[in-house]
Write a protein that holds these residues in place. Structure first.
Motif, PDB file in Angstrom:
ATOM      1  N   ILE A 220       0.842  -1.206   0.000  1.00 61.22           N
ATOM      2  CA  ILE A 220       0.000   0.000   0.000  1.00 61.22           C
ATOM      3  C   ILE A 220       0.871   1.249   0.000  1.00 61.22           C
ATOM      4  O   ILE A 220       0.663   2.178  -0.796  1.00 61.22           O
ATOM      5  CB  ILE A 220      -0.935  -0.008   1.228  1.00 61.22           C
ATOM      6  CG1 ILE A 220      -1.987  -1.111   1.095  1.00 61.22           C
ATOM      7  CG2 ILE A 220      -1.629   1.347   1.398  1.00 61.22           C
ATOM      8  CD1 ILE A 220      -2.762  -1.373   2.381  1.00 61.22           C
ATOM      9  N   TRP A 221       1.850   1.288   0.883  1.00 59.31           N
ATOM     10  CA  TRP A 221       2.682   2.491   0.992  1.00 59.31           C
ATOM     11  C   TRP A 221       3.524   2.706  -0.262  1.00 59.31           C
ATOM     12  O   TRP A 221       3.675   3.840  -0.733  1.00 59.31           O
ATOM     13  CB  TRP A 221       3.578   2.376   2.225  1.00 59.31           C
ATOM     14  CG  TRP A 221       4.328   3.637   2.515  1.00 59.31           C
ATOM     15  CD1 TRP A 221       5.659   3.859   2.415  1.00 59.31           C
ATOM     16  CD2 TRP A 221       3.759   4.878   2.940  1.00 59.31           C
ATOM     17  NE1 TRP A 221       5.969   5.147   2.750  1.00 59.31           N
ATOM     18  CE2 TRP A 221       4.814   5.798   3.081  1.00 59.31           C
ATOM     19  CE3 TRP A 221       2.458   5.294   3.214  1.00 59.31           C
ATOM     20  CZ2 TRP A 221       4.612   7.125   3.483  1.00 59.31           C
ATOM     21  CZ3 TRP A 221       2.252   6.611   3.626  1.00 59.31           C
ATOM     22  CH2 TRP A 221       3.321   7.508   3.755  1.00 59.31           C
ATOM     23  N   VAL A 254      -4.457   0.212  -4.704  1.00 59.76           N
ATOM     24  CA  VAL A 254      -4.349   1.614  -4.300  1.00 59.76           C
ATOM     25  C   VAL A 254      -4.905   2.515  -5.396  1.00 59.76           C
ATOM     26  O   VAL A 254      -4.559   2.372  -6.574  1.00 59.76           O
ATOM     27  CB  VAL A 254      -2.881   1.971  -3.998  1.00 59.76           C
ATOM     28  CG1 VAL A 254      -2.748   3.450  -3.646  1.00 59.76           C
ATOM     29  CG2 VAL A 254      -2.351   1.092  -2.865  1.00 59.76           C
ATOM     30  N   LEU A 255      -5.765   3.460  -4.991  1.00 64.63           N
ATOM     31  CA  LEU A 255      -6.386   4.403  -5.918  1.00 64.63           C
ATOM     32  C   LEU A 255      -6.207   5.823  -5.385  1.00 64.63           C
ATOM     33  O   LEU A 255      -6.284   6.050  -4.174  1.00 64.63           O
ATOM     34  CB  LEU A 255      -7.879   4.108  -6.068  1.00 64.63           C
ATOM     35  CG  LEU A 255      -8.263   2.685  -6.482  1.00 64.63           C
ATOM     36  CD1 LEU A 255      -9.766   2.488  -6.360  1.00 64.63           C
ATOM     37  CD2 LEU A 255      -7.806   2.406  -7.916  1.00 64.63           C
ATOM     38  N   MET A 256      -5.987   6.772  -6.276  1.00 64.42           N
ATOM     39  CA  MET A 256      -5.864   8.168  -5.862  1.00 64.42           C
ATOM     40  C   MET A 256      -7.017   8.976  -6.432  1.00 64.42           C
ATOM     41  O   MET A 256      -7.340   8.868  -7.623  1.00 64.42           O
ATOM     42  CB  MET A 256      -4.537   8.769  -6.323  1.00 64.42           C
ATOM     43  CG  MET A 256      -4.359  10.228  -5.900  1.00 64.42           C
ATOM     44  SD  MET A 256      -2.759  10.930  -6.393  1.00 64.42           S
ATOM     45  CE  MET A 256      -1.674  10.068  -5.268  1.00 64.42           C
ATOM     46  N   GLY A 257      -7.656   9.762  -5.563  1.00 64.92           N
ATOM     47  CA  GLY A 257      -8.801  10.550  -5.988  1.00 64.92           C
ATOM     48  C   GLY A 257      -8.615  12.034  -5.716  1.00 64.92           C
ATOM     49  O   GLY A 257      -7.676  12.454  -5.036  1.00 64.92           O
ATOM     50  N   GLN A 258      -9.550  12.819  -6.231  1.00 63.63           N
ATOM     51  CA  GLN A 258      -9.487  14.274  -6.109  1.00 63.63           C
ATOM     52  C   GLN A 258     -10.400  14.760  -5.002  1.00 63.63           C
ATOM     53  O   GLN A 258     -11.443  14.172  -4.716  1.00 63.63           O
ATOM     54  CB  GLN A 258      -9.925  14.914  -7.435  1.00 63.63           C
ATOM     55  CG  GLN A 258      -9.089  14.491  -8.604  1.00 63.63           C
ATOM     56  CD  GLN A 258      -8.581  15.692  -9.399  1.00 63.63           C
ATOM     57  OE1 GLN A 258      -8.721  16.827  -8.979  1.00 63.63           O
ATOM     58  NE2 GLN A 258      -7.997  15.418 -10.544  1.00 63.63           N
ATOM     59  N   ILE A 259      -9.994  15.850  -4.373  1.00 65.72           N
ATOM     60  CA  ILE A 259     -10.822  16.539  -3.391  1.00 65.72           C
ATOM     61  C   ILE A 259     -11.480  17.719  -4.096  1.00 65.72           C
ATOM     62  O   ILE A 259     -10.831  18.448  -4.855  1.00 65.72           O
ATOM     63  CB  ILE A 259      -9.972  17.025  -2.200  1.00 65.72           C
ATOM     64  CG1 ILE A 259      -9.337  15.832  -1.484  1.00 65.72           C
ATOM     65  CG2 ILE A 259     -10.802  17.849  -1.227  1.00 65.72           C
ATOM     66  CD1 ILE A 259      -8.344  16.217  -0.409  1.00 65.72           C
ATOM     67  N   GLY A 260     -12.755  17.915  -3.845  1.00 66.56           N
ATOM     68  CA  GLY A 260     -13.471  19.009  -4.499  1.00 66.56           C
ATOM     69  C   GLY A 260     -12.819  20.359  -4.253  1.00 66.56           C
ATOM     70  O   GLY A 260     -12.334  20.638  -3.152  1.00 66.56           O
ATOM     71  N   ALA A 261     -12.796  21.199  -5.284  1.00 65.20           N
ATOM     72  CA  ALA A 261     -12.137  22.501  -5.182  1.00 65.20           C
ATOM     73  C   ALA A 261     -12.710  23.343  -4.051  1.00 65.20           C
ATOM     74  O   ALA A 261     -12.007  24.165  -3.450  1.00 65.20           O
ATOM     75  CB  ALA A 261     -12.263  23.237  -6.514  1.00 65.20           C
ATOM     76  N   VAL A 298      -7.849   2.624  -0.543  1.00 66.11           N
ATOM     77  CA  VAL A 298      -7.369   1.283  -0.865  1.00 66.11           C
ATOM     78  C   VAL A 298      -8.577   0.368  -1.038  1.00 66.11           C
ATOM     79  O   VAL A 298      -9.347   0.150  -0.090  1.00 66.11           O
ATOM     80  CB  VAL A 298      -6.443   0.736   0.234  1.00 66.11           C
ATOM     81  CG1 VAL A 298      -5.930  -0.655  -0.142  1.00 66.11           C
ATOM     82  CG2 VAL A 298      -5.271   1.687   0.465  1.00 66.11           C
ATOM     83  N   ALA A 299      -8.750  -0.132  -2.252  1.00 65.56           N
ATOM     84  CA  ALA A 299      -9.835  -1.065  -2.541  1.00 65.56           C
ATOM     85  C   ALA A 299      -9.381  -2.492  -2.247  1.00 65.56           C
ATOM     86  O   ALA A 299      -8.180  -2.769  -2.144  1.00 65.56           O
ATOM     87  CB  ALA A 299     -10.260  -0.938  -3.993  1.00 65.56           C
ATOM     88  N   ASN A 300     -10.341  -3.390  -2.152  1.00 64.55           N
ATOM     89  CA  ASN A 300     -10.045  -4.793  -1.833  1.00 64.55           C
ATOM     90  C   ASN A 300     -10.180  -5.689  -3.056  1.00 64.55           C
ATOM     91  O   ASN A 300     -10.275  -6.897  -2.922  1.00 64.55           O
ATOM     92  CB  ASN A 300     -10.981  -5.279  -0.716  1.00 64.55           C
ATOM     93  CG  ASN A 300     -10.561  -6.626  -0.150  1.00 64.55           C
ATOM     94  OD1 ASN A 300      -9.378  -6.936  -0.094  1.00 64.55           O
ATOM     95  ND2 ASN A 300     -11.529  -7.440   0.240  1.00 64.55           N
ATOM     96  N   ARG A 301     -10.167  -5.077  -4.225  1.00 66.36           N
ATOM     97  CA  ARG A 301     -10.302  -5.897  -5.429  1.00 66.36           C
ATOM     98  C   ARG A 301      -9.900  -5.086  -6.651  1.00 66.36           C
ATOM     99  O   ARG A 301      -9.881  -3.853  -6.634  1.00 66.36           O
ATOM    100  CB  ARG A 301     -11.738  -6.386  -5.604  1.00 66.36           C
ATOM    101  CG  ARG A 301     -12.770  -5.276  -5.757  1.00 66.36           C
ATOM    102  CD  ARG A 301     -14.163  -5.823  -6.023  1.00 66.36           C
ATOM    103  NE  ARG A 301     -14.209  -6.584  -7.251  1.00 66.36           N
ATOM    104  CZ  ARG A 301     -15.282  -7.269  -7.669  1.00 66.36           C
ATOM    105  NH1 ARG A 301     -16.373  -7.275  -6.925  1.00 66.36           N
ATOM    106  NH2 ARG A 301     -15.260  -7.945  -8.792  1.00 66.36           N
TER     107      ARG A 301
END
Length: 749
Positions: A220-221, A254-261, A298-301
């Motif tokens: 993960i890291w 591992v997934l990276m997402g955006q934070i709303g502006a 972090v997704a499990n699949r």
């Protein structure tokens, strides 16, 4: 020698319970095997959300056959006693042996306990382990009686040697042990048959299960930091969250997402706390601006759209969470801009700190007064320290801290800066809580130090005032932590402060506010003094009389204790018991720094022991001296001189404390010791006055050679009484010279 593999497969185990469960499984099984006579080479436990696993390598094939002898009743004992002994051993009378014992002839039984196969022992130990597993919370399901953290579906238990794998015959509450496990809940189908631990881990990985939680955390890291680095960002380290997330997934993606502006202008700590607490997201920071701009989940699949659907759902939920945080932030700013931080803090008048110590608002008043007194001693401006103390806890009334208590102090700093308060005041809002533990940072800014020290001393003196002291392992108000915090604040900032004087200042605030009006009404005062000082009623009388007489002399009955000119060396000091408590915490702290407890004890009895910085400087110098050859040998010479002197004084019924005269010295070694003591005194006294303890200790250590030579060449208890008396007085001088530096009688060895 076979290897053992155990897997307990169940519904999802809470992540917070997995580490303790791994250790419990390993300890209970291995302890049980050893107690039954088996040995093993190594053992390791693992966990995923749906399984606990244990591998034991190099297990012995069977327990050894054991022969033991058991002592029975005397041969002339009643038949009932003999019958009971025979029943307990399973033998007959002719199998017993009679032998002489201390009290006559006694029956002895020789018993042979045959060894047991490893499989039988494993079955028994694992059955007991499962039925008595120490889950913090457990449940029953279906019609069975077994309790487990979540429904237990299967047990894998095999012994593997060169001949192959053998299933251990075991049934627990209808669950029959086998050699079959399951892979990932969604990404794998069908049962998996295993034959060894290596086979087990390899097949699990093919079935999308990473068994080792440390490997999952590393994965993960690694992926999270690589994703962030690729975008010029960095992941905010959070070891506790990493361990928790590793316990939530079997196949981390591992997934990276955006934070709303709309939420990017929220304080970084708000974003980080909200995402960590509610969503288990890692925060991703822009190192240039310091703002939190992305998140990692972090997704499990694995999914066909590479996690796009998962990210979209997470971002939708996150927006709702952050909308709440934004509302709290904006609402708090409106309040602060309307009434100021002190206005926000007014509500603390209705918040009880302790029913015997008043409200939080009253406590803040005491802390502000104490911080004003401490400020000059730590290099802070008194008015600034008092201002910081008045606003430091204001955010306890904020909506944000109400939602996220862990942000107390942090939010106060933001609100203080919004109102244009100085950085010193804003920093103190958070720093005054520190240090919270032995590894927490210690504030260094003078204003923060003044408020932090005042806060901890008010807590300590307050609970001492109402006699709520720690007892044994019970410390409901975390007073040991507060005491250690005060010790670290003083030492790590090199503060020169008389704690007894500060305690008097703090007690004065309680004296003025307490409902009993301590030291004002005579009937209450003496009983109260005896209670919270831990002194006898007679000593309490002396304290009360001294305080009352001094207030009468000044003509003001409300004069603060700190302003009374009382010689506390002749009566018990109100802060003495609390100072002793801090000394205990100091011993714990210095022990971790490599300073022995007896060295500290030797320094605690010296003057000004309420100045912790001075006390530690003395203890450090003494500790360093005792590590040298001269210091070690000097200690032995001192103890020899002290023991001889004490024995002769007890025998003669007199004290040999009158100055020895060099004119009675006959041996050159005796004359040399006189000269060495003169030289040591000439160095030690000014060194102690200037607080140069290293120089004082060095001068004391230099006495090692002349003292050794004296005892080698001179007989102290001479037949000539004049010489004997002079030499005993010389031993007294050795003792007095060394005791100027520290009480060496308290040193072990």
């Amino acid at each position: 020698m076979p290897d053992l593999l155990i897997e307990l497969f169940s519904e999802e185990i809470p992540a917070r319970m997995q580490a303790a469960a791994r250790e419990a499984l390993k300890k209970r099984v291995t302890d049980g095997l050893v107690d039954a006579g088996l040995t093993y080479a190594s053992a390791a436990a693992f966990s995923t959300p749906r399984r606990l696993a244990l591998t034991v390598q190099g297990l012995s094939d069977a327990s050894p056959t054991v022969t033991e002898e058991r002592k029975g009743p005397r041969t002339d004992a009643p038949e009932q006693a003999l019958d009971g002994f025979l029943r307990s051993t399973g033998l007959t009378r002719d199998q017993l042996v009679a032998r002489d014992d201390k009290k006559g002839q006694v029956w002895f039984a020789r018993l042979t306990v045959p060894g047991r196969p490893a499989a039988d022992i494993v079955a028994q130990v694992l059955d007991d382990t499962i039925r008595n597993f120490p889950w913090p919370k457990s449940m029953r399901w279906g019609a069975g009686t077994l309790r487990w953290v979540r429904p237990l579906h299967s047990i894998l238990c095999i012994l593997t040697d060169q001949a192959g794998a053998q299933v251990v015959p075991l049934t627990v509450d209808g669950i029959v042990a086998g050699n079959v496990t399951q892979g990932h809940r969604f990404m794998s189908k069908g049962a998996i048959k295993v034959s060894s631990f290596d086979d087990y881990t390899a097949k699990l990985k093919k079935a999308f299960v990473v068994l080792d939680p440390a490997e999952r955390a590393d994965h993960i890291w690694h992926d999270a930091t690589n994703m962030a680095f690729a975008q010029g960002l960095e992941v905010v380290a959070d070891d506790a969250l990493l361990a928790e997330v590793a316990g939530l997934v079997e196949w981390p993606v591992v997934l990276m997402g955006q934070i709303g502006a709309a939420f990017l202008d929220l304080p970084p700590e708000v974003l980080q706390t909200s995402m960590r607490e509610h969503q288990k997201f890692f925060s991703v920071r822009d190192p240039k601006s310091g703002r939190i701009v992305r998140f990692v989940t972090v997704a499990n699949r694995e999914t066909a759209d590479n996690g796009a659907t998962i990210l979209a759902g997470n971002q939708k939920v996150l927006s709702a969470r952050l909308s709440d945080a934004a509302f709290f932030w904006e609402n708090d700013l409106r309040t602060v801009r309307a009434v100021g931080l002190e206005g926000m803090a007014k509500g603390l008048a209705d918040v009880t700190f302790h029913n015997k110590l008043g409200s939080q608002a009253e406590r803040i008043e005491r802390i502000a007064a104490l911080a004003r007194e401490i400020a000059p001693l730590v290099g802070a401006k008194p008015d600034l320290a008092a201002e910081a103390a008045r606003v430091a806890k204001a955010d306890l009334q904020s909506a944000m801290v109400g939602e996220f208590p862990e942000l107390q102090g942090i939010m106060g700093g933001y609100y203080a800066r919004d109102r244009g308060l100085s950085d010193a005041v804003a920093n103190a809002c958070h720093a005054h809580y520190q240090p919270l533990g032995p590894s927490d940072d210690v504030p260094t800014d003078p204003v923060s130090v003044a408020v932090a020290l005042a806060d901890k001393i008010d807590t300590l003196t307050g609970f001492w005032w109402i006699n709520e002291k720690p007892t044994g392992s019970k410390d409901p108000f975390a007073l040991r932590r507060a005491a250690l915090g005060a010790v670290r604040l003083v030492l790590q900032n090199g503060i020169r402060i008389s704690l007894l004087q500060i305690f008097l200042e703090a007690y004065s605030a309680h004296d003025a506010k307490s409902s009993g009006e301590l030291f004002r009404e005579e009937l209450d005062a003496k009983a109260a003094a005896a209670r919270w000082l831990g002194v006898s009623p007679q000593e309490a009388d002396r304290i009360y009389d001294a305080v009352y007489a001094e207030r009468q002399r000044l003509g003001r009955i409300d004069t603060s204790l700190i302003d009374l000119k009382i010689d506390w060396s002749v009566i018990p000091h109100p802060g003495a018991d609390l100072l002793s408590f801090l000394h205990d915490r100091l011993k714990v702290y210095l022990r971790d720094q490599g300073i022995r407890h007896d060295v500290i004890d030797a320094c605690l009895v010296m003057p000004n022991n309420d100045d912790l910085t001075l006390l530690v400087a003395r203890a450090t110098a003494l500790n360093d001296t005792l590590k040298t050859e001269d210091g070690t040998n000097l200690l032995q010479g001192f103890k020899r001189a002290n023991n001889i002197l004490s024995a002769e004084e007890a025998k003669d019924g007199v004290e040999y404390r009158y100055g020895p005269d060099v004119k009675f010295a006959e041996d050159p070694a005796e004359k040399a010791l006189f000269a060495a003591l003169d030289a040591a005194d000439a160095t030690i006294a000014p060194a102690l006055k200037s607080e140069d303890f290293a120089a004082a200790m060095g001068a004391m250590a230099a006495l090692r050679a002349p003292i050794d030579a004296f005892f080698t060449a001179v007989q102290v208890n001479s037949d000539n009484q004049i010489l004997r008396r002079n030499r005993l007085n010389l031993l007294h001088r050795i003792r007095e010279t060394c005791l100027q530096v520290a009480d060496l009688t308290r040193i072990d060895g």
